[in-house]
Design a protein around this motif. Structure first.
Motif, PDB file in Angstrom:
ATOM      1  N   UNK A 115       0.812  -1.220   0.000  1.00 37.82           N
ATOM      2  CA  UNK A 115       0.000   0.000   0.000  1.00 37.82           C
ATOM      3  C   UNK A 115       0.846   1.271   0.000  1.00 37.82           C
ATOM      4  N   UNK A 116       2.101   1.173  -0.468  1.00 41.65           N
ATOM      5  CA  UNK A 116       2.972   2.348  -0.566  1.00 41.65           C
ATOM      6  C   UNK A 116       3.448   2.520  -2.019  1.00 41.65           C
ATOM      7  N   UNK A 117       2.553   2.957  -2.902  1.00 37.50           N
ATOM      8  CA  UNK A 117       2.874   3.011  -4.331  1.00 37.50           C
ATOM      9  C   UNK A 117       3.719   4.200  -4.753  1.00 37.50           C
ATOM     10  N   UNK A 118       4.012   5.132  -3.829  1.00 34.09           N
ATOM     11  CA  UNK A 118       4.754   6.335  -4.206  1.00 34.09           C
ATOM     12  C   UNK A 118       6.262   6.205  -3.994  1.00 34.09           C
ATOM     13  N   UNK A 119       6.703   5.097  -3.416  1.00 28.84           N
ATOM     14  CA  UNK A 119       8.153   4.911  -3.210  1.00 28.84           C
ATOM     15  C   UNK A 119       8.834   4.799  -4.567  1.00 28.84           C
ATOM     16  N   UNK A 120       9.888   5.575  -4.754  1.00 28.08           N
ATOM     17  CA  UNK A 120      10.549   5.623  -6.051  1.00 28.08           C
ATOM     18  C   UNK A 120      11.537   4.469  -6.226  1.00 28.08           C
ATOM     19  N   UNK A 121      11.675   3.972  -7.452  1.00 32.16           N
ATOM     20  CA  UNK A 121      12.647   2.906  -7.702  1.00 32.16           C
ATOM     21  C   UNK A 121      14.058   3.274  -7.252  1.00 32.16           C
ATOM     22  N   UNK A 122      14.448   4.545  -7.377  1.00 37.59           N
ATOM     23  CA  UNK A 122      15.794   4.959  -6.969  1.00 37.59           C
ATOM     24  C   UNK A 122      16.005   4.751  -5.479  1.00 37.59           C
ATOM     25  N   UNK A 187      17.114  10.107   1.301  1.00 39.71           N
ATOM     26  CA  UNK A 187      16.519  10.082  -0.040  1.00 39.71           C
ATOM     27  C   UNK A 187      15.611  11.290  -0.219  1.00 39.71           C
ATOM     28  N   UNK A 188      15.554  11.801  -1.417  1.00 38.86           N
ATOM     29  CA  UNK A 188      14.626  12.885  -1.750  1.00 38.86           C
ATOM     30  C   UNK A 188      13.347  12.238  -2.271  1.00 38.86           C
ATOM     31  N   UNK A 189      12.636  11.620  -1.359  1.00 36.10           N
ATOM     32  CA  UNK A 189      11.484  10.794  -1.757  1.00 36.10           C
ATOM     33  C   UNK A 189      10.414  10.813  -0.671  1.00 36.10           C
ATOM     34  N   UNK A 190       9.438  11.724  -0.754  1.00 30.35           N
ATOM     35  CA  UNK A 190       8.365  11.745   0.241  1.00 30.35           C
ATOM     36  C   UNK A 190       7.499  10.489   0.210  1.00 30.35           C
ATOM     37  N   UNK A 191       7.622   9.695  -0.861  1.00 33.85           N
ATOM     38  CA  UNK A 191       6.827   8.477  -0.967  1.00 33.85           C
ATOM     39  C   UNK A 191       7.113   7.468   0.123  1.00 33.85           C
ATOM     40  N   UNK A 192       8.276   7.565   0.779  1.00 36.33           N
ATOM     41  CA  UNK A 192       8.602   6.610   1.848  1.00 36.33           C
ATOM     42  C   UNK A 192       7.724   6.821   3.078  1.00 36.33           C
ATOM     43  N   UNK A 193       6.993   7.944   3.103  1.00 34.23           N
ATOM     44  CA  UNK A 193       6.146   8.270   4.247  1.00 34.23           C
ATOM     45  C   UNK A 193       4.662   8.171   3.912  1.00 34.23           C
ATOM     46  N   UNK A 194       4.330   7.825   2.669  1.00 29.16           N
ATOM     47  CA  UNK A 194       2.944   7.875   2.211  1.00 29.16           C
ATOM     48  C   UNK A 194       2.392   6.479   1.967  1.00 29.16           C
ATOM     49  N   UNK A 195       1.437   6.072   2.788  1.00 32.70           N
ATOM     50  CA  UNK A 195       0.760   4.803   2.542  1.00 32.70           C
ATOM     51  C   UNK A 195      -0.727   5.060   2.336  1.00 32.70           C
ATOM     52  N   UNK A 196      -1.405   4.048   1.848  1.00 30.57           N
ATOM     53  CA  UNK A 196      -2.832   4.152   1.568  1.00 30.57           C
ATOM     54  C   UNK A 196      -3.591   3.487   2.705  1.00 30.57           C
TER      55      UNK A 196
END
Length: 204
Positions: A115-122, A187-196
């Motif tokens: 449920x964390x689809x915003x995590x970037x591949x990098x 990481x410059x990736x707010x997706x690591x904090x965003x879950x559904x």
């Protein structure tokens, strides 16, 4: 042969945990949050796609029921290895252990949430790289207006495999991360904090 006796493979594997029921998203259980659309495809498909872009092997753990089969079919079509977990309802640890046993020959694992689809591949690649460079545990950190925060996924080396396989209940691997030395990967990736967790989260 026990898991600890299995010789490690040459690559870090992804473990995608996709066996939860998501009751916070829909208490009635009529809508699986992992199948809801985000950016034109199901949440779990986006999560898996990002893992597959960074890692050569991804094991997706789903429930052993009709809904799990639906999830599994989509994930297998992407290229994931699908592992059906009969004990999924006993807690997240059961799903994690099941996935680790399926990929016990890997040299390490990036444990990701469906449920964390915003995590970037990098970000995923950076965590795998930290383990390959010698880290026993690697977690991503991202700075924002709230300061620096740890997020998901988390990567583990083989050193922690016995502890991981001994997990039970619904805490997952948080206790292992808390009690051991951790390599923080900025990481410059707010997706690591965003879950559904709830329907509005799909709009993040």
């Amino acid at each position: 042969m026990t898991a600890s006796a299995i010789l490690p493979g040459s690559a870090i594997a992804g473990i995608l945990l996709a066996a939860g029921r998501g009751r916070r998203f829909d208490p009635l259980g009529q809508r699986n949050k992992l199948l809801q659309p985000i950016d034109g495809e199901p949440v779990v498909v986006r999560s898996a796609r990002h893992l597959l872009a960074a890692l050569p092997r991804v094991v997706a753990v789903v429930r052993d029921d009709a809904e799990g089969a639906q999830l599994g079919a989509q994930l297998a079509a992407l290229g994931c290895e699908v592992a059906l977990c009969e004990e999924a309802d006993s807690g997240m640890a059961a799903s994690l252990v099941h996935g680790l046993r399926h990929a016990a020959d890997a040299s390490g694992w990036v444990v990701a949430l469906g449920d964390m689809p915003r995590v970037r591949p990098a970000t995923i690649a950076a965590l795998a790289g930290a383990v390959e460079a010698g880290a026993d545990i690697a977690v991503p950190v991202h700075g924002n207006e709230h300061g620096t925060q740890r997020g998901n996924p988390v990567a583990f080396s083989r050193r922690h495999l016995p502890q991981l396989l001994a997990l039970t209940g619904d805490r997952g691997a948080r206790g292992i991360v808390k009690d051991n030395i951790v390599n923080e990967v900025a990481v410059d990736d707010p997706g690591i904090l965003l879950d559904i967790d709830t329907p509005p989260d799909l709009l993040q």
